[in-house]
Design an enzyme around this catalytic site. Structure first.
Site, PDB file in Angstrom:
ATOM      1  N   SER A 146       1.362  -4.114  -6.677  1.00 21.74           N
ATOM      2  CA  SER A 146       1.997  -3.028  -7.777  1.00 21.74           C
ATOM      3  C   SER A 146       2.178  -4.065  -8.609  1.00 21.74           C
ATOM      4  CB  SER A 146       3.384  -2.998  -7.076  1.00 21.74           C
ATOM      5  OG  SER A 146       4.436  -2.405  -7.951  1.00 21.74           O
TER       6      SER A 146
ATOM      7  N   TYR B 274      11.163  -5.466  -3.149  1.00 21.39           N
ATOM      8  CA  TYR B 274       9.608  -4.975  -3.138  1.00 21.39           C
ATOM      9  C   TYR B 274       9.077  -5.868  -3.986  1.00 21.39           C
ATOM     10  CZ  TYR B 274       6.529  -1.259  -4.767  1.00 21.39           C
ATOM     11  OH  TYR B 274       5.381  -0.626  -5.082  1.00 21.39           O
TER      12      TYR B 274
HETATM   13  N1  LIG Z   1       2.759   5.419  -6.298  1.00 18.27           N
HETATM   14  C1  LIG Z   1       3.065   4.342  -7.205  1.00 18.27           C
HETATM   15  O1  LIG Z   1       3.131   4.457  -8.609  1.00 18.27           O
HETATM   16  C2  LIG Z   1       2.643   3.052  -6.685  1.00 18.27           C
HETATM   17  C3  LIG Z   1       2.893   1.928  -7.744  1.00 18.27           C
HETATM   18  C4  LIG Z   1       2.534   0.718  -7.146  1.00 18.27           C
HETATM   19  C5  LIG Z   1       2.592   0.399  -5.904  1.00 18.27           C
HETATM   20  N2  LIG Z   1       2.427   1.426  -5.138  1.00 18.27           N
HETATM   21  C6  LIG Z   1       2.146   1.158  -3.685  1.00 18.27           C
HETATM   22  O2  LIG Z   1       1.206   1.996  -3.123  1.00 18.27           O
HETATM   23  C7  LIG Z   1       1.308   2.156  -1.696  1.00 18.27           C
HETATM   24  C8  LIG Z   1       1.138   3.731  -1.393  1.00 18.27           C
HETATM   25  O3  LIG Z   1       2.128   3.950  -2.075  1.00 18.27           O
HETATM   26  P1  LIG Z   1       2.352   5.698  -2.269  1.00 18.27           P
HETATM   27  O4  LIG Z   1       2.955   5.730  -3.667  1.00 18.27           O
HETATM   28  O5  LIG Z   1       0.759   6.389  -1.770  1.00 18.27           O
HETATM   29  O6  LIG Z   1       3.441   6.072  -1.477  1.00 18.27           O
HETATM   30  P2  LIG Z   1       3.746   7.345  -0.393  1.00 18.27           P
HETATM   31  O7  LIG Z   1       4.985   7.180   0.225  1.00 18.27           O
HETATM   32  O8  LIG Z   1       3.511   8.513  -1.269  1.00 18.27           O
HETATM   33  O9  LIG Z   1       2.600   7.163   0.767  1.00 18.27           O
HETATM   34  C9  LIG Z   1       2.795   6.237   1.667  1.00 18.27           C
HETATM   35  C10 LIG Z   1       2.098   6.420   2.884  1.00 18.27           C
HETATM   36  O10 LIG Z   1       2.250   5.208   3.879  1.00 18.27           O
HETATM   37  C11 LIG Z   1       2.941   5.678   4.870  1.00 18.27           C
HETATM   38  N3  LIG Z   1       3.924   4.552   5.484  1.00 18.27           N
HETATM   39  C12 LIG Z   1       4.864   3.906   4.823  1.00 18.27           C
HETATM   40  N4  LIG Z   1       4.958   2.984   5.623  1.00 18.27           N
HETATM   41  C13 LIG Z   1       4.405   3.037   6.718  1.00 18.27           C
HETATM   42  C14 LIG Z   1       4.402   2.207   7.935  1.00 18.27           C
HETATM   43  N5  LIG Z   1       5.145   1.022   8.225  1.00 18.27           N
HETATM   44  N6  LIG Z   1       3.315   2.501   8.782  1.00 18.27           N
HETATM   45  C15 LIG Z   1       2.399   3.233   8.837  1.00 18.27           C
HETATM   46  N7  LIG Z   1       2.376   4.296   7.384  1.00 18.27           N
HETATM   47  C16 LIG Z   1       3.406   3.895   6.679  1.00 18.27           C
HETATM   48  C17 LIG Z   1       3.858   6.954   4.604  1.00 18.27           C
HETATM   49  O11 LIG Z   1       3.974   7.663   5.690  1.00 18.27           O
HETATM   50  C18 LIG Z   1       2.960   7.414   3.583  1.00 18.27           C
HETATM   51  O12 LIG Z   1       1.746   8.256   4.327  1.00 18.27           O
HETATM   52  C19 LIG Z   1       2.324   1.414  -1.247  1.00 18.27           C
HETATM   53  O13 LIG Z   1       2.225  -0.007  -0.908  1.00 18.27           O
HETATM   54  C20 LIG Z   1       3.231   1.339  -2.614  1.00 18.27           C
HETATM   55  O14 LIG Z   1       4.162   0.124  -2.544  1.00 18.27           O
HETATM   56  C21 LIG Z   1       2.545   2.757  -5.312  1.00 18.27           C
END
Ligand SMILES: NC(=O)c1ccc[n+]([C@@H]2O[C@H](COP(=O)([O-])OP(=O)(O)OC[C@H]3O[C@@H](n4cnc5c(N)ncnc54)[C@H](O)[C@@H]3O)[C@@H](O)[C@H]2O)c1
Length: 260
Positions: free
Chosen positions: A142, A155
């Site tokens: 991230s 985080y």
């Molecule tokens: N969306 C953003 O802007 C952003 C920015 C930086 C980093 N991220 C990272 O991207 C990744 C995905 O984020 P996102 O925004 O798509 O989130 P989201 O919450 O929209 O989707 C995450 C998915 O992961 C699954 N999940 C969460 N914990 C889990 C676990 N312990 N075991 C199995 N599945 C699990 C959830 O059920 C969901 O389907 C994460 O690692 C997040 O930290 C996202």
């Protein structure tokens, strides 16, 4: 990516699902892993509807559970016999609070999922890639893995750890044909980020979103497709020499100092 086998953790929603769409369009076989069984089934149904002939496997697993990680890796090998790409993506944000007031149970949960979950995945996927002499891995860090973010200590700590593990995987397994990178998304409009805006302004999350976007050089948030397309490149053979990097996907925002 024709016939390449790719595991995507957190594949039911958000960035995982967006990468699944991009990889399915390029002909990959997909293993979708998530702990949300209902969303996982919905994701599989909509992907198989949108992409003719797509081969999928879904495995319900909590990535912070080591046995569950072994199981999704074993199931992949049983069904497809190999693992070409690994999108080590599942993660949570935790709660927002000042460092000294951060709830300890939430802190541990964030570390268990974002750090240990990513580590278990590397630990059990890499040996299969070594045997093949080929592999492409994308871990999800991230901007919080390259910068501090106010009120998000757990985080930020977990995502810096992901960036560090990425460097180690790259230097330890490059000789086996395995290239490992991390992405550092900024604010990409997924369910996780929508939830964060609700915490910032429970009465008007859209206003919090608009305010946030004002500070980005592009003046808008990212689309999950922006990330999905880039990830599918990093997971392909087209990427022949990029390894050990944490690459920001944030409209340039992490380069900003002062007002935009
Ligand atoms: N969306 C953003 O802007 C952003 C920015 C930086 C980093 N991220 C990272 O991207 C990744 C995905 O984020 P996102 O925004 O798509 O989130 P989201 O919450 O929209 O989707 C995450 C998915 O992961 C699954 N999940 C969460 N914990 C889990 C676990 N312990 N075991 C199995 N599945 C699990 C959830 O059920 C969901 O389907 C994460 O690692 C997040 O930290 C996202």
């Amino acid at each position: 990516m024709k016939d390449k086998v790719v595991i995507i953790t957190g594949g039911a929603m958000g960035l995982g699902y967006a990468a699944a769409q991009s990889l399915a369009a390029k002909g990959a076989k997909l293993v979708l892993v998530d702990y949300n069984e209902e969303k996982l089934k919905e994701a599989e149904a909509s992907l198989t509807k949108d992409f003719d002939g797509l081969e999928t496997l879904t495995v319900v697993a909590d990535v912070s559970n080591e046995e569950a990680v072994k199981n999704y890796v074993n199931k992949t090998i049983e069904k497809f016999g190999r693992i070409d790409g690994f999108y080590n993506n599942a993660g949570i944000e935790g709660r927002q609070a000042p460092m000294t007031e951060y709830d300890l149970d939430v802190f541990k949960k964030v570390i268990d999922i974002n750090l240990m979950g990513v580590y278990y995945g590397l630990r059990y996927v890499i040996p299969h890639m070594q045997k093949q002499g080929f592999g492409r891995i994308v871990n999800v860090a991230s901007v919080g893995g390259i910068r501090g973010v106010v009120n998000q200590t757990a985080y930020v700590a977990s995502k810096h750890a992901v960036s560090g593990m990425t460097k180690n995987a790259a230097i330890e397994y490059g000789k086996d044909g395995i290239l490992t990178n991390a992405i550092a998304p900024g604010a990409i409009l997924t369910p996780m980020v929508a939830e964060a805006f609700k915490q910032v302004n429970p009465d008007d999350p859209k206003a919090a979103e608009a305010e946030y976007a004002q500070h980005n050089p592009t003046r808008h948030l990212g689309d999950p497709k922006d990330v999905g397309n880039f990830v599918s490149y990093l997971l392909s053979e087209e990427n022949g020499y990029v390894s050990g990097q944490t690459i920001a996907i944030d409209g340039g925002e992490s380069n900003l100092y002062g007002n935009s």
